[in-house]
Structure formats: structure tokens, C-alpha cells
Enzyme design. Structure first.
Site, PDB file in Angstrom:
ATOM      1  CG  HIS A 146      -1.997   0.967   1.262  1.00 34.79           C
ATOM      2  ND1 HIS A 146      -2.070   1.979   2.195  1.00 34.79           N
ATOM      3  CD2 HIS A 146      -3.074   1.132   0.465  1.00 34.79           C
ATOM      4  CE1 HIS A 146      -3.142   2.710   1.986  1.00 34.79           C
ATOM      5  NE2 HIS A 146      -3.778   2.225   0.939  1.00 34.79           N
ATOM      6  CE  LYS A 148      -1.208   4.958  -1.452  1.00 36.86           C
ATOM      7  NZ  LYS A 148      -1.791   4.510  -0.181  1.00 36.86           N
ATOM      8  CG  ASP A 153      18.066  12.498 -10.618  1.00 36.96           C
ATOM      9  OD1 ASP A 153      18.021  11.465 -11.303  1.00 36.96           O
ATOM     10  OD2 ASP A 153      17.895  13.638 -11.083  1.00 36.96           O
ATOM     11  CG  HIS A 318      -7.465   8.733   0.545  1.00 40.70           C
ATOM     12  ND1 HIS A 318      -6.149   8.593   0.147  1.00 40.70           N
ATOM     13  CD2 HIS A 318      -7.981   7.479   0.580  1.00 40.70           C
ATOM     14  CE1 HIS A 318      -5.890   7.312  -0.072  1.00 40.70           C
ATOM     15  NE2 HIS A 318      -6.982   6.606   0.192  1.00 40.70           N
ATOM     16  CE  LYS A 320      -3.845   6.928   3.072  1.00 42.22           C
ATOM     17  NZ  LYS A 320      -5.222   6.537   3.082  1.00 42.22           N
ATOM     18  CG  ASP A 325       1.054  15.411  23.897  1.00 43.32           C
ATOM     19  OD1 ASP A 325      -0.186  15.381  24.014  1.00 43.32           O
ATOM     20  OD2 ASP A 325       1.817  14.681  24.559  1.00 43.32           O
TER      21      ASP A 325
END
Length: 400
Positions: A146, A148, A153, A318, A320, A325
Site C-alpha cells: 500500500h 506510495k 535521482d 483520504h 492519514k 501533543d
């Protein structure tokens, strides 16, 4: 009656096979994994929340690549936007730039064979990640890559929630505008992203590139302290749990899917018990069946203990993220759900820079402004259809 008996025996056999496949497949996946403590890095990090803005920058950087482009996505669709992305990779490969593209086999199932052939004929090195593997076919169907990751370079990295498809640039009427958090990283952190990409590449192609210094150039330090922490279906729950248990004043969680483990639910309830404010941001619109209903039992318990839950209304949320704190900010690919905790390969960036965290908090404040508070009264209203969906969701939440 005899036919019915035979059908019941067949059904029981299938259920037994699926259970054994899943249990033994997970045991096989985690048996050689060991907990690692990634180093602290310093990079320059930018946050993108809008698809068109992100991909304008992303495509621009791809076109400027001189030596190599390494890309891993969970999803690349078969649409006009995906074609534009793939054409850039083909053009760069024709220029002599090394291009490696790794896509999850299930998430990117829409990629056609002739598309792959075209990529390879232009010099793009291509592989599918996590194909179905015998003997644990059912387990391997669910344990996905999952992540990405992009590394250009060896110097510029990208990590976050966006994939490649028209919905991510606000061209899907149901899910637009698409709200997500994605990081662009210049500096030391790019080396850690590179390491994970090349490890995943080796797992599929058996080509070992980790020791080649050409992929690990000398990198400058940036101002933003962070850690890149990968997970492979284990240890992510432990990482989240430690963060929550160490919270003293506030916890903010943003996730499109909120399906907790028992441990994390208890951690959050304990945090509320010691007076920690808990704010949760989830989408109002769901992009998959049952995921919203699967979250309701957890949200009921948390709201009853004083948690504040917001449902995002302005498109699809979408992102995450988890902020503890105002001192630690997690942004990456992992959701607060069973798949991310116990099945998927994920990769997250944990940021410790006060100035950057303040930027993220302003973004979340904006997102909350476009949300409505979810109440216990609303969740407890009589709704037979929702109750039925919750029952189904509870039985399959491991796979949502």
C-alpha cells in the site's frame, strides 16, 4: 437432503481452507521480520493537500530527472491522467534515465498487458508488487503493498496518500474534491525512501541494488527533523500504541477508515481517562462498502468518553495523519484500520519539527471547518439498514 449435506460439507471445507491459508500466510509473512529503529533525519519537507497542485510539481520534477526515477504506487488507473503519467516515464526512459515502476498487483489491476509492453519497449523497468502467491493464495490476495514512494535521482522523495487516477485530481464527481496529505522531501530522508523502494524492488525482481552508491548520493540536511518508518503487517500497531500512550494533552487522528484493533481502542479510551483531548476526522462519504459502518462501534465508545468526531463534508477525506501533543506528526500511507495494522506494507513519516506541525494543524483546522460533528444521538438513532450493515462489517472488518 443429501445434496444439502454435501453443500454444507463443501462450505465448511472452504471456510477451513481459507482460515488455514490466512493464518499460515500471515505467520509466514512475519516470521523473519524484526523491529528496526530507523535513524532521525533532517530534510526540507513540503505538504501538499490538493491533487492538481501536487501533480503539477510531481510531474515537473519527473521531467527534470537526470539519472533515475524510482516509483511505487498502490494504484495506477487506466485513464487519461494515468496515461499522461506513464508517458512521462516513457519519455524519460527514452532519454536514458533509469526508470523503475513498481505497482501493487491488486491495486493496479486495471493496468493492461499492452500498457506494460509499451512501457518496457520504451525502456521502463516494470514489476508488479505482491502478486498472488502459492500456497497462501487467499492471504496474498489481501496482504498488499500500500506504499506510495517516489525517489528522483536519490535526492527528492515523495510519500503520502495520493495515487494515480482521475479521482486524485478531482475528476470523479462522487469523490471530488479529493482531500489528501502528501509530502515532498528534499534531503536526508530521500535515502530512507530509496532504501525501502529498492528493498521492495528486490523482493519482486531479485535484483540487488542497495549496495550501489549511485542510488545514494550525498544529501544535505534540512531543517525538519523526522523519521521514515516502514511496516510490513507488523509493528505498526505497536508504534501507534506507543504514541497514544505517551500523549499528555492532545491526540488528533485523521483517517478515511477508522477500524481499530482492541489494543488501540483501549489506548485511546485510557488517554481520554487521563484527560487527553481526542479529535478524530473521518469522511462523511465512503469510497468502499461497509467501511463507514465498521467504524461506528469504535466511534460510539470514544464519543461516549468525550472524544470529538468530525465528518468531512467537502468531498472525500483520504488523509492519514496522527498528531500527538503538537510534538509528533505522522503523515504517510497507513490508515487506522486492520489492513494497515496487520496486512499491508506501509510507510510513514514521523515529523518532530514544531513549525511544520503548526502548518499541519492549520490544514486540519481548515478541514474541520468543512466538517460536521458526529453525535452519539445520531449514531444511536433507529436505522435497521445501518444496523444490518454494521453486523456484516463487524464480521469482515479484518478485510476492509
Amino acid at each position: 437432503m443429501k445434496v444439502l449435506f454435501i453443500l454444507i460439507i463443501i462450505l465448511l471445507f472452504i471456510l477451513l481452507w481459507l482460515s488455514l491459508d490466512f493464518y499460515l500466510g500471515r505467520k509466514n509473512q512475519i516470521k523473519h521480520l524484526k523491529r528496526q529503529d530507523p535513524p532521525f533525519r533532517h530534510s526540507h519537507i513540503d505538504l501538499y493537500t490538493d491533487g492538481p497542485e501536487l501533480f503539477a510539481d510531481f510531474f515537473s520534477e519527473l521531467k527534470k530527472a537526470k539519472h533515475h526515477i524510482h516509483i511505487l504506487f498502490y494504484i495506477v488507473k487506466d485513464d487519461q491522467f494515468s496515461t499522461e503519467f506513464l508517458n512521462i516515464l516513457k519519455d524519460k526512459a527514452k532519454e536514458g534515465v533509469e526508470v523503475r515502476l513498481l505497482l501493487d498487483r491488486i491495486g493496479s489491476h486495471l493496468i493492461k498487458e499492452n500498457t506494460i509492453q509499451s512501457l518496457e519497449s520504451h525502456g521502463v523497468k516494470f514489476a508488479f508488487s505482491h502478486p498472488l502467491r502459492f500456497p497462501f493464495i487467499f492471504y496474498s490476495l489481501h496482504a498488499r503493498n500500500h506504499r506510495k514512494i517516489t525517489v528522483i535521482d536519490g535526492k527528492i522523495g515523495y510519500i503520502g496518500g495520493f495515487n494515480i487516477g482521475k479521482e486524485y485530481i478531482n475528476l470523479d464527481p462522487k469523490l471530488s474534491p479529493w482531500r489528501d496529505y502528501h509530502l515532498k522531501m528534499i534531503g536526508e530522508g530521500a535515502a530512507d525512501l530509496q532504501k525501502e523502494f529498492l528493498t521492495d524492488w528486490y523482493n519482486e525482481k531479485k535484483i540487488h541494488l542497495l549496495e550501489n552508491p549511485i542510488y545514494f548520493p550525498s544529501l544535505p540536511k534540512g531543517s525538519c527533523q523526522h523519521q521514515i518508518i516502514p511496516s510490513r503487517g507488523i509493528y505498526l500497531e505497536e508504534t501507534f500504541s506507543s504514541m497514544i500512550r505517551n500523549a499528555r494533552t492532545s491526540i488528533i487522528i485523521g483517517s478515511p477508515y477508522f477500524i481499530l484493533s482492541k489494543r488501540l481502542l483501549n489506548d485511546l479510551l485510557a488517554a481520554r481517562g487521563r484527560g487527553v483531548t481526542l479529535t478524530i476526522l473521518v469522511p462523511k462519504t465512503a469510497d468502499h462498502p461497509f467501511v463507514k459502518e465498521a467504524s461506528y462501534p469504535f466511534l460510539r465508545k470514544l464519543i461516549s468518553q468525550g472524544a470529538i468526531v468530525y465528518q468531512f463534508l467537502n468531498g472525500f477525506y483520504h488523509a492519514k495523519t496522527c498528531i500527538i501533543d503538537d510534538k509528533i506528526c505522522d503523515i504517510g500511507t497507513a490508515n487506522f484500520d486492520h489492513r494497515s495494522l496487520f496486512l499491508n506494507y506501509e510507510i510513514n513519516c514521523y515529523i518532530y519539527d514544531h513549525a511544520f506541525i503548526q502548518k499541519v494543524l492549520k490544514v486540519i483546522e481548515t478541514d474541520i471547518h468543512h466538517s460536521k460533528k458526529l453525535t452519539l444521538k445520531e449514531l444511536n438513532q433507529f436505522d435497521p439498514w445501518r444496523s444490518c450493515k454494521e453486523i456484516v462489517a463487524r464480521s469482515i472488518r479484518m478485510f476492509l
